[in-house]
Motif scaffolding. Structure first.
Motif, PDB file in Angstrom:
ATOM      1  N   ILE A 191      72.925 113.516  49.746  1.00 13.44           N
ATOM      2  CA  ILE A 191      72.510 112.501  48.778  1.00 13.44           C
ATOM      3  C   ILE A 191      71.483 111.567  49.422  1.00 13.44           C
ATOM      4  CG2 ILE A 191      73.331 110.713  47.194  1.00 13.44           C
ATOM      5  CD1 ILE A 191      76.145 111.928  47.585  1.00 13.44           C
ATOM      6  N   GLY A 192      70.436 111.243  48.679  1.00 11.28           N
ATOM      7  CA  GLY A 192      69.445 110.291  49.166  1.00 11.28           C
ATOM      8  C   GLY A 192      69.250 109.188  48.149  1.00 11.28           C
ATOM      9  N   MET A 193      68.704 108.060  48.597  1.00 13.30           N
ATOM     10  CA  MET A 193      68.568 106.941  47.665  1.00 13.30           C
ATOM     11  C   MET A 193      67.302 106.144  47.943  1.00 13.30           C
ATOM     12  SD  MET A 193      71.484 104.218  46.634  1.00 13.30           S
ATOM     13  CE  MET A 193      71.197 102.848  45.525  1.00 13.30           C
ATOM     14  N   VAL A 194      66.705 105.646  46.845  1.00 11.40           N
ATOM     15  CA  VAL A 194      65.556 104.747  46.948  1.00 11.40           C
ATOM     16  C   VAL A 194      65.972 103.428  46.304  1.00 11.40           C
ATOM     17  CG1 VAL A 194      63.116 104.422  46.445  1.00 11.40           C
ATOM     18  CG2 VAL A 194      64.024 106.730  46.747  1.00 11.40           C
ATOM     19  N   PHE A 195      65.661 102.311  46.999  1.00 10.61           N
ATOM     20  CA  PHE A 195      66.208 101.022  46.584  1.00 10.61           C
ATOM     21  C   PHE A 195      65.179 100.155  45.854  1.00 10.61           C
ATOM     22  CE2 PHE A 195      68.585 102.491  50.204  1.00 10.61           C
ATOM     23  CZ  PHE A 195      69.893 102.137  49.927  1.00 10.61           C
ATOM     24  N   GLN A 196      65.694  99.206  45.121  1.00 11.97           N
ATOM     25  CA  GLN A 196      64.829  98.257  44.423  1.00 11.97           C
ATOM     26  C   GLN A 196      63.921  97.510  45.399  1.00 11.97           C
ATOM     27  OE1 GLN A 196      67.046  95.450  42.078  1.00 11.97           O
ATOM     28  NE2 GLN A 196      65.214  94.471  41.278  1.00 11.97           N
ATOM     29  N   GLN A 231      52.450  95.723  56.521  1.00 11.97           N
ATOM     30  CA  GLN A 231      51.011  95.838  56.277  1.00 11.97           C
ATOM     31  C   GLN A 231      50.722  96.545  54.953  1.00 11.97           C
ATOM     32  OE1 GLN A 231      50.572  97.943  60.049  1.00 11.97           O
ATOM     33  NE2 GLN A 231      49.275  96.286  60.826  1.00 11.97           N
ATOM     34  N   LEU A 232      51.777  96.896  54.224  1.00  9.09           N
ATOM     35  CA  LEU A 232      51.601  97.667  52.996  1.00  9.09           C
ATOM     36  C   LEU A 232      51.877  96.824  51.759  1.00  9.09           C
ATOM     37  CD1 LEU A 232      53.418 101.030  53.846  1.00  9.09           C
ATOM     38  CD2 LEU A 232      51.072 100.358  54.352  1.00  9.09           C
ATOM     39  N   SER A 233      51.343  97.277  50.632  1.00  7.98           N
ATOM     40  CA  SER A 233      51.672  96.637  49.358  1.00  7.98           C
ATOM     41  C   SER A 233      53.043  97.125  48.901  1.00  7.98           C
ATOM     42  CB  SER A 233      50.630  97.017  48.303  1.00  7.98           C
ATOM     43  OG  SER A 233      50.831  98.367  47.925  1.00  7.98           O
ATOM     44  N   GLY A 234      53.602  96.449  47.903  1.00  9.33           N
ATOM     45  CA  GLY A 234      54.910  96.838  47.389  1.00  9.33           C
ATOM     46  C   GLY A 234      54.939  98.281  46.914  1.00  9.33           C
ATOM     47  N   GLY A 235      53.890  98.680  46.213  1.00 12.61           N
ATOM     48  CA  GLY A 235      53.847 100.049  45.695  1.00 12.61           C
ATOM     49  C   GLY A 235      53.811 101.064  46.828  1.00 12.61           C
ATOM     50  N   GLN A 236      53.032 100.728  47.867  1.00  7.71           N
ATOM     51  CA  GLN A 236      52.953 101.634  49.016  1.00  7.71           C
ATOM     52  C   GLN A 236      54.295 101.710  49.738  1.00  7.71           C
ATOM     53  OE1 GLN A 236      49.650  99.641  50.904  1.00  7.71           O
ATOM     54  NE2 GLN A 236      48.223 101.273  50.327  1.00  7.71           N
ATOM     55  N   LEU A 246      68.845 109.401  44.276  1.00 10.21           N
ATOM     56  CA  LEU A 246      69.208 108.281  43.414  1.00 10.21           C
ATOM     57  C   LEU A 246      68.089 107.245  43.457  1.00 10.21           C
ATOM     58  CD1 LEU A 246      72.865 107.962  44.760  1.00 10.21           C
ATOM     59  CD2 LEU A 246      72.039 109.340  42.836  1.00 10.21           C
ATOM     60  N   PHE A 247      67.678 106.755  42.309  1.00  7.41           N
ATOM     61  CA  PHE A 247      66.613 105.744  42.237  1.00  7.41           C
ATOM     62  C   PHE A 247      67.180 104.485  41.593  1.00  7.41           C
ATOM     63  CE2 PHE A 247      62.939 108.425  43.237  1.00  7.41           C
ATOM     64  CZ  PHE A 247      63.484 109.698  43.054  1.00  7.41           C
ATOM     65  N   ASP A 248      67.254 103.414  42.383  1.00  9.21           N
ATOM     66  CA  ASP A 248      67.873 102.185  41.868  1.00  9.21           C
ATOM     67  C   ASP A 248      66.809 101.159  41.459  1.00  9.21           C
ATOM     68  OD1 ASP A 248      69.507 100.126  41.220  1.00  9.21           O
ATOM     69  OD2 ASP A 248      70.130  99.656  43.267  1.00  9.21           O
ATOM     70  N   GLU A 249      66.431 101.178  40.192  1.00  5.08           N
ATOM     71  CA  GLU A 249      65.435 100.239  39.666  1.00  5.08           C
ATOM     72  C   GLU A 249      64.240 100.094  40.609  1.00  5.08           C
ATOM     73  OE1 GLU A 249      66.737  96.765  37.839  1.00  5.08           O
ATOM     74  OE2 GLU A 249      68.791  97.422  37.507  1.00  5.08           O
ATOM     75  N   VAL A 250      63.646 101.233  40.939  1.00  6.60           N
ATOM     76  CA  VAL A 250      62.667 101.243  42.023  1.00  6.60           C
ATOM     77  C   VAL A 250      61.360 100.537  41.683  1.00  6.60           C
ATOM     78  CG1 VAL A 250      63.583 103.283  43.130  1.00  6.60           C
ATOM     79  CG2 VAL A 250      61.867 103.527  41.336  1.00  6.60           C
ATOM     80  N   THR A 251      61.137 100.211  40.421  1.00  8.51           N
ATOM     81  CA  THR A 251      59.886  99.514  40.088  1.00  8.51           C
ATOM     82  C   THR A 251      60.112  98.049  39.721  1.00  8.51           C
ATOM     83  OG1 THR A 251      60.093 100.271  37.805  1.00  8.51           O
ATOM     84  CG2 THR A 251      58.702 101.592  39.258  1.00  8.51           C
ATOM     85  N   VAL A 265      53.193  99.432  39.431  1.00  5.59           N
ATOM     86  CA  VAL A 265      54.270 100.272  38.916  1.00  5.59           C
ATOM     87  C   VAL A 265      53.789 101.711  38.722  1.00  5.59           C
ATOM     88  CG1 VAL A 265      55.751 100.685  36.911  1.00  5.59           C
ATOM     89  CG2 VAL A 265      55.537  98.379  37.859  1.00  5.59           C
ATOM     90  N   GLY A 266      52.581 101.865  38.197  1.00  7.70           N
ATOM     91  CA  GLY A 266      52.057 103.176  37.848  1.00  7.70           C
ATOM     92  C   GLY A 266      52.069 104.162  38.998  1.00  7.70           C
ATOM     93  N   GLU A 267      51.583 103.726  40.168  1.00  6.18           N
ATOM     94  CA  GLU A 267      51.475 104.644  41.307  1.00  6.18           C
ATOM     95  C   GLU A 267      52.848 105.160  41.747  1.00  6.18           C
ATOM     96  OE1 GLU A 267      51.060 101.893  45.209  1.00  6.18           O
ATOM     97  OE2 GLU A 267      49.553 101.428  43.682  1.00  6.18           O
ATOM     98  N   VAL A 268      53.871 104.303  41.603  1.00  5.94           N
ATOM     99  CA  VAL A 268      55.217 104.711  42.004  1.00  5.94           C
ATOM    100  C   VAL A 268      55.787 105.701  40.985  1.00  5.94           C
ATOM    101  CG1 VAL A 268      57.577 103.888  42.348  1.00  5.94           C
ATOM    102  CG2 VAL A 268      55.665 102.605  43.312  1.00  5.94           C
ATOM    103  N   LEU A 269      55.582 105.405  39.720  1.00 13.83           N
ATOM    104  CA  LEU A 269      56.077 106.328  38.676  1.00 13.83           C
ATOM    105  C   LEU A 269      55.418 107.693  38.816  1.00 13.83           C
ATOM    106  CD1 LEU A 269      56.283 104.034  35.514  1.00 13.83           C
ATOM    107  CD2 LEU A 269      58.067 104.613  37.170  1.00 13.83           C
TER     108      LEU A 269
END
Lengths: 222, 257, 239
Positions: B93-98, B150-155, B173-178, B186-190
């Motif tokens: 299982i893997g997860m990406v956080f808000q 050194q990165l933006s939020g989207g990066q 699992l994606f927890d409200e990642v945007t 938001v677009g680049e992440v989606l």
């Protein structure tokens, strides 16, 4: 005239340099060691370990270094029936234990202040409890600790002047000796003693500032 | 018939007196893409946090690949899982956080390499190659040696996804990642999520407020309301044919924004 | 504990003698703390001088005072000051200690004031200017009333730190609890009991004070972060 006096006094003070520096290095090593042991113990799940460490930390933080130094000076030979061999050890142990207690709070606080999200991300990558500590939490916490370790090391340098009170021949000791034989020279002698300590403090001040910039860089909200 | 890879059976979760989840039953099939929608505080995030072992259920069972996640057998009895059991079961299982939760003391590349090397004990060079490949895939091949700040939020969020992907999970699992991102990022992440959904065969569970996006990529949509799954089905079933009044109000609010 | 090393008789005999020094110890703490509180302002305002070289000198003078041992500074004031031709005057041990400890810790306290002042919102300065306040009124009515209250817990911590540094003054003859204990020890060749009493007194006074200040700090934080918390709750309520 003044220049001549300085030329006379400085080499005398230099004789105490070895004791001041070795006491500082040895007590700093003890303090750092105690800081990590006690700091981690206070985060232990075992309540007995937590209580015992808490007692050590509060006793040494709650009383004065000078009182601890005198107490150990008389207590170690009396209570344990042993001579440590020299007062050098008494001074080193007192300063080391005292600042180890203060620094353990720095260690504990830094570990606790690593954001909770870091632990969660490490769990999501299936790291074990030990791996989380070793790879994620500890490296970040240590960066945060650097400035305070620097500050307390300067405090320790200041604290080493106390060992002259238990007969160690440090920089202040030689200053006192000179003053007692030449009272009118007292202003110059003590000024030079202060300058001497300040010169020793300069690299520590520099390291502390270096540590501040590292800690600012290393832990941004990631 | 394919077996579900994850099964929730009557799962409850309470924080103190506050009951967040009141009996969740859910099957997740391999390669299935599930979107979880619902009002704030409905327990969406808690559902996936329990699967990631960040939150322990108050009662009920979560079965991963045939093994009970939060309970283990000892002398013929089911007892509370220990750390080792959790590690054995959650490995796929893997997860990406808000809030991304990148490791600030590591470079982007190191962020992606540390777990495969230390946790899965994989070969370093192989991992490096795979990590670079993943980072290129999310469009950050030129930032390998940068630090997260050194990165933006989207990066950052794209790095977080690469980091999870390098572990080759069967379930992501994606927890409200945007939610924590500026609108223009938001677009680049989606886009990256869409790419993963199309080309990878892992199961995905997205907790999200990006309604149109969720409906677009999801095989199944869950509407969570007051601690229960109030509605579930394909996107069109849930959106167009549901008679659930609260769901309609919820959707209406989003449409009008 | 072996009774030949530890005697409760000695302990109870030494207790009242050591306690006689408590008034001096506490009195010196309070006096030197007040001195540091006042002198701290001097540093704060000196550091606001815009002149570059002057600012550099002041910064390093502060650095010099705070990174050299207070014990040596005490010796300087007590032994060396009277010997300086022209300006030298003989000071009592107590006065020497007030000045020595006061100046040493004023450099820390000046920095606390500074952090408090820097934490005042920039808009407040602009508002004071827009309302055409005089410099004195700006400081007295706008800046300091906002800058100082949040520093109270930090100042309280320094009060405790100074309390623990006060026994240094025993080395120049201030008859606080440590000097009392050492004197008793020298007369009876029994140091352990009186020194233990000194340790216990410090612990009994400083530990509860530290807890008190911690509580004050939490209270202050909630009071001064109220605005921020309110904003967070508002944000949370949106979605």
């Amino acid at each position: 005239m003044k220049i001549n006096a300085i030329i006379d006094i400085f080499p005398q003070l230099l004789k105490g340099l070895g004791v001041t520096v070795t006491v500082l290095i040895a007590s700093a090593l003890i303090a750092y060691f105690m800081a990590f042991i006690a700091g981690l113990c206070r985060l232990s799940n075992n309540i007995i370990i937590r209580k015992i460490t808490g007692f050590y930390v509060e006793v040494f933080r709650g009383t004065s270094l000078i009182v601890q130094l005198f107490w150990l000076f008389y207590a170690i030979p009396m209570l344990f029936g042993i001579q440590l061999g020299s007062n050098w050890w008494t001074g080193v142990i007192a300063i080391g234990l005292n600042y180890g207690a203060y620094l353990s709070e720095v260690v504990r606080g830094s570990i606790q202040s690593v954001a909770k999200g870091q632990t969660e991300a490490a769990i999501a990558l299936n790291m074990s409890r030990f791996q989380r500590m070793r790879i994620i939490i500890f490296p970040q916490a240590v960066r945060m600790m650097l400035p305070e370790f620097g500050n307390y090391t300067i405090q320790m340098l200041k604290g080493t002047a106390l060992v002259s009170l238990i007969g160690l021949k440090d920089v202040l000791y030689y200053g006192d000796i000179m003053r007692s034989t030449n009272l009118s020279q007292a202003p110059l002698i003590y000024l030079l003693v202060l300058v001497f300590y300040f010169i020793l403090a300069l690299p520590l001040i520099w390291l502390t500032r270096k540590g501040e910039s590292i800690s600012r860089k290393g832990v941004a909200s990631g | 018939m394919v077996e579900p890879i994850v099964k929730y059976r009557n799962v409850h979760k309470a924080f103190g007196d506050f009951k967040v989840l009141k009996g969740i039953d859910l099957d997740i099939f391999p390669a299935e893409k599930i979107a979880v929608i619902g009002p704030s505080g409905s327990g969406k995030t808690t559902i996936i946090r329990m699967l990631m072992t960040l939150e322990e259920p108050t009662s009920g069972d979560i079965i991963v690949d045939g093994t009970n996640l939060w309970k283990m057998e000892k002398n013929g009895e089911l007892i509370r899982a220990n750390e080792k059991h959790l590690r054995d079961v959650r490995g796929d299982i893997g997860m990406v956080f808000q809030h991304f939760n990148l490791f600030p003391h590591m470079t982007i590349l190191e962020n992606c390499m540390s777990a495969p090397i230390h946790v899965k004990k994989e070969d370093k060079n192989e991992v490096r190659e795979r990590a670079i490949q993943m980072l290129e895939r999310v469009g950050l091949g030129d930032k390998l040696n940068n630090y997260p700040n050194q990165l933006s939020g989207g990066q950052k969020q794209r790095v977080a996804m690469a980091r999870a992907l390098v572990m080759r999970p069967k379930i992501m699992l994606f927890d409200e990642v945007t939610s924590a991102l500026d609108p223009e990022l938001v677009g680049e992440v989606l886009e990256v999520i869409r790419d993963i959904a199309r080309n990878d065969d892992m199961a995905m569970v997205l907790v999200t407020h990006e309604m149109d996006f969720a409906l677009d990529i999801a095989d199944k949509v869950l509407f969570l309301d007051e601690g229960v799954i109030a509605e579930q089905g394909t996107a069109s079933e849930v959106i167009e044919h549901s008679t659930n009044e609260r769901l309609q109000t919820f959707l209406h609010r989003f449409r009008s924004v | 504990m072996n009774s030949t090393y530890w005697s409760w008789d000695t302990f109870s005999e030494a207790l009242p003698i050591v306690l006689k020094g408590l008034g001096i110890t506490v009195g010196l703490t309070i006096t030197s703390f007040l001195f540091a509180l006042i002198f701290g302002f001097v540093w704060t305002f000196l550091r606001r001088i815009r002149n570059k070289p002057l600012n550099w000198i002041i910064t390093w003078v502060m650095e010099f005072i705070r990174s050299t041992p207070p014990l040596v500074q005490l010796f300087f004031i007590y032994y060396a000051w009277p010997m300086i031709p022209g300006i030298g005057v003989t000071l009592s041990p107590f006065t020497s200690a007030v000045i020595g400890l006061g100046i040493h810790f004023s450099t820390y306290i000046g920095e606390i004031y500074r952090s408090g002042i820097e934490a005042v919102d920039k808009g407040q300065w602009e508002a004071a200017k827009a309302l055409n306040f005089s410099t004195v009124d700006k400081w007295r009515r706008i800046i300091l009333p906002q800058a100082l209250p949040p520093t109270i817990p930090m100042l309280g911590n320094y009060f405790i730190i100074m309390f623990k540094e006060v026994p240094l003054a025993s080395t120049i003859g201030v008859a606080g609890i440590l000097l009392m204990a050492n004197t008793y020890g020298a007369q009876n060749w029994a140091y352990l009991e009186p020194l233990t009493i000194v340790g216990i007194i410090f612990l009994l006074l400083s530990y509860p004070s530290a807890i008190l200040i911690k509580k004050l700090e939490i209270k202050m934080n909630t009071r001064f972060d109220k605005k921020a918390t309110l904003e967070n709750t508002k944000k949370g309520a949106v979605m």
